[in-house]
Design a protein around this motif. Structure first.
Motif: not given
Length: 154
Positions: A88, A90, A105-108, A148, A150-151
């Motif tokens: 991720h 941040q 936060q962005w998760n892969l 990515l 976004r969380s």
């Protein structure tokens, strides 16, 4: 001079045989308005070892909303292939009038699996595959770009 933004990149080297690497790893963030420089990911000690987390920083001018993370290596060292399991990005932004920053936060997005050495998953079940992707010359290349997402956590 434009303000610089620092992003923290956290990566999990999968917990399977041969997942770690001694190659020099690099990262680059790609955003809606541009991209960062290519950055060497290197902390004190031995990075990108089997079953470990590593956190790295990319400081760049404003690239807009991050949309992709490019990861690649120099294919050097003994057994240079690397298996990424999770990751991720941040960013902590100051909030006017508050002492607490806002976390984004962005998760892969990793939508593939890799073969594992008969592991036990979190529910105690035996498994032969885990989420992950290899960055290796014999399995699709040493340079890959991940979307990515976004969380939803705020």
């Amino acid at each position: 001079m434009a303000d610089e933004i620092t992003y923290k990149i956290t990566l999990w080297t999968e917990h399977i045989s041969g997942a770690g690497t001694d190659a020099t790893m690099y990262g680059q963030l790609i955003g809606e308005n541009g991209k960062s420089a290519e950055v060497v990911f290197d902390n004190a000690g031995n990075d990108f070892e089997y079953g470990t987390w590593g956190t790295y920083s990319i400081t760049t001018t404003d690239i807009g909303e991050p949309t992709q993370l490019r990861l690649f290596h120099d294919n050097g060292g003994y057994r240079p292939g690397w298996c990424l399991g999770l990751g991720h990005v941040q960013h902590y932004a100051p909030v006017e009038g508050s002492r607490y920053p806002k976390l984004t936060q962005w998760n892969l997005v990793i939508d593939t699996t890799v073969e594992a050495d008969d592991l036990t998953d979190a529910f105690g079940e035996r498994t032969k595959t885990v989420p992950g992707v290899w960055l290796a010359s014999d399995s699709g290349g040493i340079d890959k770009t991940f979307n990515l997402k976004r969380s939803s956590k705020r």
